[in-house]
Write an enzyme that holds these catalytic residues in place. Structure first.
Site, PDB file in Angstrom:
ATOM      1  N   GLY A 122       0.803  -1.214   0.000  1.00 30.49           N
ATOM      2  CA  GLY A 122       0.000   0.000   0.000  1.00 30.49           C
ATOM      3  C   GLY A 122       0.833   1.258   0.000  1.00 30.49           C
ATOM      4  N   ARG A 213      14.416  -0.001   1.032  1.00 28.16           N
ATOM      5  CA  ARG A 213      14.719  -1.321   1.589  1.00 28.16           C
ATOM      6  C   ARG A 213      15.359  -2.175   0.505  1.00 28.16           C
ATOM      7  NH1 ARG A 213       9.414  -3.233   4.875  1.00 28.16           N
ATOM      8  NH2 ARG A 213       8.404  -3.435   2.843  1.00 28.16           N
ATOM      9  N   ASP A 294       1.370 -11.418   6.454  1.00 22.17           N
ATOM     10  CA  ASP A 294       1.929 -10.586   5.381  1.00 22.17           C
ATOM     11  C   ASP A 294       3.288 -10.017   5.794  1.00 22.17           C
ATOM     12  OD1 ASP A 294       0.219  -9.010   7.210  1.00 22.17           O
ATOM     13  OD2 ASP A 294       0.994  -7.311   6.082  1.00 22.17           O
TER      14      ASP A 294
END
Ligand code: AMP
Ligand code: MG
Length: 550
Positions: A122, A213, A294
């Site tokens: 998201g 990341r 998740d």
């Protein structure tokens, strides 16, 4: 573009990349999997596709405030790149480097034990996969880069406090030797982001930030759960095949396994890696805080740093996540059972691909055995006992936990200083306790039964060291120091760095990052970063209490 665009632009003779338009993007994952044909950003359900191509939304004024030299090295880049405006622009999402294939991943998950359906990236937008300095592959992902079809009701952005915590903690974990996604950079966006930090109806503006990341893969347990929940078996099969081909190539390189055997071997490896990961968390006192499916990496990496925390006084029931304060589902002591439950969800997701899925059950059972074996080995090493004695050590460890919970005792300091406690049978009580004095949150509580309990346990510990442990003092101290860190990212230290950066000063962030690069070493002059939580931090939001707001 430079004139050397056909080859990575390099300097320093080491083949290092000096231009972000010369990155060697391989983008194997997006090439292998079905894309969402729709690229509209509005929130929606995406079926039959592993990802959606989407671009970051530009920000006002990108400014790099931290970057990791080790990740730059891993990627094979010239460190001078990190100080350029172009670096800030690229890793804030304002400019796409040549060869990137920006996209958001589609996945689902169980949140706090309940199936939540589609979640997806998201607010994370992956730039693509590049080759690293060692011939491996790394995926670069911007967290906080703007909305995607998976943003649901939220803005796709991230605030400085949560970004700084992710940046510092993923690097700290790496240096502790714990599998984790990495952080390349922390870039301020120059935009404000509105958050209700305590979920108490008081929203306010905060500085926005983007973390880049870095990981060989961002595939999650929930990546497989979503197509399984929708009965999309062909997508599920392609996800499993692609994951095995890209992230577990050794499974097909060495043996010619049948389809069920291959999935079993793969699941078994995921379970084993996850067991090792949790043992590491338990060793250093890391509490993930949101172990939803998740947030479980298929590679057994620590992923998705949110309201995580570090255990200060030894309290197995502690969770840093105020959103979880009621059920304490994700408390320190429950992490092994929770990841086992998460593995069960993954097994259920891939089972429909198999003729006979009973081997997955065997694998799940092995997880428990393997976890206990590794856990015992780990604690025995922390205590200087060398090889565990399965008969007696379980009881000795339970006795230790009883002692550690009898008063407020800092577990990081306790384990580190235990290597300085004498093991001689004729040491007196004061000599036994003296090295541990810094671990007591309230020295006045170390009296009577508490003190007797501690002394009693220390004597039995010393006896166990003398019979079958690491007897040589220097050798024992060296081995214990190698697994009991001096420096961890204490909750209050992260908050001090956040406060400083919000006030415009990045020095403390830099110093803390530097200290956390050598967590097992004594670092003269840096003792302040090893101190137990100060009183002011006991009840300060961000130190012992964190919400999911980020
Ligand atoms: P997390 O709690 O970070 O694992 O996030 C759970 C889900 O919420 C994931 O699908 C995230 O991508 C999504 N999410 C979290 N924060 C935001 C945000 N600020 N904007 C859009 N989506 C978000
Ligand atoms: Mg997540």
């Amino acid at each position: 573009m430079t004139e050397t665009a056909n080859h990575p632009a390099t300097s320093g003779g080491a083949g290092r990349v000096t231009d972000l338009d010369s990155l060697e993007f391989t983008n194997r994952w997006t090439a292998a999997l079905p894309a969402d044909p729709d690229t509209a950003v509005r929130p929606r359900q995406v079926s039959g596709a592993a990802f959606t191509r989407v671009s970051p939304t530009p920000v006002a004024a990108p400014r790099t405030i931290a970057w990791s030299p080790e990740v730059v090295e891993l990627l094979g880049w010239d460190p001078a790149l990190a100080d350029t405006d172009d670096f800030a622009a690229v890793f804030a999402g304002n400019r796409m480097p040549d060869g990137a294939d920006p996209h958001a991943q589609n996945y689902g998950g169980h949140q706090f034990g309940n199936w939540a359906g589609q979640l997806g990236d998201g607010r994370a937008i992956t730039l693509g996969e590049v080759r690293d300095a060692h011939g491996g592959h790394q995926t670069l992902q911007l967290k906080g880069a703007g909305p995607t079809p998976y943003s649901r009701f939220a803005d796709g952005r991230a605030v400085l406090r949560s970004s700084l915590r992710e940046y510092l903690c993923s690097e700290a974990m790496h240096h502790l030797g714990i599998p984790t996604t990495r952080a390349l950079s922390l870039v301020l966006t120059g935009d404000q982001v509105v958050r209700d930090m305590l979920y108490d109806g008081n929203p306010g503006p905060e500085p926005g930030a983007v973390v880049c990341r870095v990981s060989p893969s961002f595939t999650r347990f929930g990546t497989f759960q979503l197509p399984a929940s929708r009965g999309e078996l062909s997508l599920l099969r392609r996800l499993v095949d692609t994951t095995i081909a890209l992230d577990f190539p050794h499974l097909t390189a060495t043996a010619d396994l049948g389809p069920d055997e291959l999935i079993t071997a793969w699941f078994d490896e995921v379970a084993q890696r996850t067991a090792r990961l949790v043992v590491d968390w338990m060793r250093v006192g890391f509490v993930h805080g949101v172990l939803n499916t998740d947030n479980m990496s298929i590679l057994g990496l620590t992923i998705d740093y949110g309201p995580y925390g570090w255990l200060e006084d030894f309290d197995p029931g502690w969770t840093p996540n105020t959103t979880d304060a009621q059920g304490r589902r994700y408390r320190y002591g429950a992490q092994p059972q929770i990841v086992h439950w998460n593995l069960l969800q993954l097994a259920q997701a891939v089972a429909p691909l198999m003729d006979d899925h009973s081997p997955l059950e065997a694998s799940l059972n092995r997880f428990g055995e393997e976890y206990h074996r590794l856990y015992l080995e780990m604690v025995a090493e922390r205590l200087g006992w060398a090889d565990p004695d399965p008969a007696g050590d379980v009881g000795r460890i339970e006795a230790l936990f009883g002692v550690l919970t009898s008063a407020e005792i800092d577990q990081v300091i306790f384990f580190r200083e235990l290597a300085r406690v004498p093991v001689d049978a004729d040491a007196n009580d004061d000599e036994l306790l003296e090295p541990l004095a810094d671990a007591w949150y309230d020295p006045a509580s170390i009296t009577g039964d508490v003190r007797d309990g501690l002394v009693g346990w220390l004597r039995s510990w010393g006896e166990r060291v003398r019979s079958g442990g690491v007897v040589d003092h220097d050798e024992r101290r060296r081995r214990m120091d190698a697994v009991n860190p001096r420096f961890v990212l204490r909750n209050y230290l992260a908050q001090e760095a956040i406060d400083a950066v919000e006030a415009g000063d990045t020095d403390l962030l830099g110093e803390l990052h530097e200290v956390l690069r050598r967590p097992y070493d004594e670092q003269p002059g840096k003792e302040r970063f090893a101190q137990k939580r100060p009183e002011w931090a006991r009840t300060r939001v961000g130190c012992s209490m964190l919400s999911c707001s980020s």
